[in-house]
Design a protein around this motif. Structure first.
Motif, PDB file in Angstrom:
ATOM      1  N   ASN A 147      -2.643 -32.828 -31.228  1.00  0.00           N
ATOM      2  CA  ASN A 147      -1.927 -33.616 -30.229  1.00  0.00           C
ATOM      3  C   ASN A 147      -1.570 -32.731 -29.033  1.00  0.00           C
ATOM      4  O   ASN A 147      -0.935 -31.690 -29.190  1.00  0.00           O
ATOM      5  N   PRO A 148      -1.976 -33.120 -27.812  1.00  0.00           N
ATOM      6  CA  PRO A 148      -1.688 -32.268 -26.644  1.00  0.00           C
ATOM      7  C   PRO A 148      -0.202 -32.083 -26.380  1.00  0.00           C
ATOM      8  O   PRO A 148       0.195 -31.139 -25.706  1.00  0.00           O
ATOM      9  N   TRP A 149       0.646 -32.989 -26.917  1.00  0.00           N
ATOM     10  CA  TRP A 149       2.089 -32.859 -26.718  1.00  0.00           C
ATOM     11  C   TRP A 149       2.750 -32.076 -27.850  1.00  0.00           C
ATOM     12  O   TRP A 149       3.971 -31.878 -27.830  1.00  0.00           O
ATOM     13  N   ASN A 150       1.960 -31.631 -28.808  1.00  0.00           N
ATOM     14  CA  ASN A 150       2.516 -30.896 -29.940  1.00  0.00           C
ATOM     15  C   ASN A 150       3.134 -29.584 -29.463  1.00  0.00           C
ATOM     16  O   ASN A 150       2.497 -28.796 -28.759  1.00  0.00           O
ATOM     17  N   GLY A 151       4.377 -29.340 -29.841  1.00  0.00           N
ATOM     18  CA  GLY A 151       5.067 -28.118 -29.435  1.00  0.00           C
ATOM     19  C   GLY A 151       5.759 -28.215 -28.094  1.00  0.00           C
ATOM     20  O   GLY A 151       6.378 -27.245 -27.644  1.00  0.00           O
ATOM     21  N   CYS A 152       5.660 -29.360 -27.440  1.00  0.00           N
ATOM     22  CA  CYS A 152       6.310 -29.521 -26.139  1.00  0.00           C
ATOM     23  C   CYS A 152       7.831 -29.544 -26.326  1.00  0.00           C
ATOM     24  O   CYS A 152       8.358 -30.319 -27.115  1.00  0.00           O
ATOM     25  N   MET A 153       8.525 -28.691 -25.593  1.00  0.00           N
ATOM     26  CA  MET A 153       9.981 -28.587 -25.705  1.00  0.00           C
ATOM     27  C   MET A 153      10.640 -28.956 -24.378  1.00  0.00           C
ATOM     28  O   MET A 153      11.574 -28.307 -23.928  1.00  0.00           O
ATOM     29  N   LEU A 154      10.137 -29.980 -23.732  1.00  0.00           N
ATOM     30  CA  LEU A 154      10.662 -30.391 -22.434  1.00  0.00           C
ATOM     31  C   LEU A 154      12.069 -30.955 -22.601  1.00  0.00           C
ATOM     32  O   LEU A 154      12.282 -31.931 -23.311  1.00  0.00           O
ATOM     33  N   THR A 155      13.034 -30.323 -21.960  1.00  0.00           N
ATOM     34  CA  THR A 155      14.431 -30.759 -22.087  1.00  0.00           C
ATOM     35  C   THR A 155      14.915 -31.539 -20.878  1.00  0.00           C
ATOM     36  O   THR A 155      15.899 -32.268 -20.961  1.00  0.00           O
ATOM     37  N   SER A 156      14.235 -31.373 -19.749  1.00  0.00           N
ATOM     38  CA  SER A 156      14.623 -32.110 -18.543  1.00  0.00           C
ATOM     39  C   SER A 156      13.390 -32.331 -17.680  1.00  0.00           C
ATOM     40  O   SER A 156      12.399 -31.598 -17.783  1.00  0.00           O
ATOM     41  N   ILE A 157      13.454 -33.334 -16.845  1.00  0.00           N
ATOM     42  CA  ILE A 157      12.337 -33.676 -15.965  1.00  0.00           C
ATOM     43  C   ILE A 157      12.773 -33.450 -14.520  1.00  0.00           C
ATOM     44  O   ILE A 157      13.660 -34.145 -14.017  1.00  0.00           O
ATOM     45  N   THR A 158      12.159 -32.475 -13.887  1.00  0.00           N
ATOM     46  CA  THR A 158      12.494 -32.155 -12.505  1.00  0.00           C
ATOM     47  C   THR A 158      11.553 -32.877 -11.549  1.00  0.00           C
ATOM     48  O   THR A 158      10.539 -33.447 -11.957  1.00  0.00           O
TER      49      THR A 158
END
Length: 219
Positions: free
Chosen positions: A119-130
């Motif tokens: 999954n390309p989103w695997n490991g994504c740790m995005l906490t905020s969207i700038t």
């Protein structure tokens, strides 16, 4: 005598009083019965209306409330998801079937071995969207959509050349297409007329042979 006459009169009046009380009580009982009957009639009317609404087919989905509740009851053990379907009141049986098939395809992909790893989103740790992230994501998404569109056009061209629709248009066959291209790149040139031949039967035979070979190797 006067005394006995008055006593007799008093007895008659007492009897009349008892009779009047019984009559009033009887009238009250009758009124209570009528009130109860009217209440039961209203209850029956409400129940009949509820049953009618429950089993009335709703357009354009062509389903009843009873059927929809039965469908939802099968998923009662699942967690609730905050989701509102846009234009749900315009759902047709065909559109509902398409959405159901799409969800089943998603479930099949998710359940497939290695999905989480690949999954390309695997490991994504995005906490905020700038703002910068939104801009970059928009640019990358446009590039991805362009690649996907080109890939679909290329896939259709491959199907046209092969004269067969055996390959399923999905991300999963990408590796198979790459193998096919590498094989074609290393193969000697062939007459163009060969590409115009219908080789559906040959492709089917090769697919059957591969399937039989897999079964033999699994023994």
């Amino acid at each position: 005598t006067l005394h006995s006459h008055n006593a007799k009169r008093r007895e008659i009046l007492d009897q009349l009083d008892v009779s009047l009380k019984l009559s009033r009580k009887k009238v009250q009982l009758q009124q209570d019965a009528y009130d109860k009957l009217n209440q039961l009639k209203e209850t029956r009317k409400a129940l009949n209306l509820y049953s009618q609404e429950l089993h009335t087919i709703i357009k354009p989905l062509e389903r009843t409330i009873y059927q929809v509740n039965g469908f939802l009851a099968k998923y009662g053990n699942y967690k609730n998801v905050d989701y509102i379907q846009a234009d749900a009141d315009k759902f047709t049986p065909e559109l509902f079937s398409q959405c159901k098939s799409a969800l089943e395809e998603v479930v099949r992909i998710v359940d497939k071995s290695g999905y989480q790893r690949d999954n390309p989103w695997n490991g994504c740790m995005l906490t905020s969207i700038t703002y910068e992230f939104r801009q970059q994501f928009s640019v990358d998404s446009e590039k991805l959509l362009t690649f996907v569109s080109n890939g679909i056009a290329l896939y259709n061209e491959i199907i046209s050349l092969l004269g067969s629709a055996k390959l399923t248009p999905s991300y999963e066959i990408t590796s198979d297409v790459i193998v096919l291209f590498n094989l074609a790149k290393e193969s000697p040139n062939i007459p163009v007329k060969w590409l115009e031949c219908n080789i559906d039967k040959q492709i089917e035979q090769v697919a059957n042979c591969i399937e039989l070979l897999k079964k033999r190797n699994s023994l």
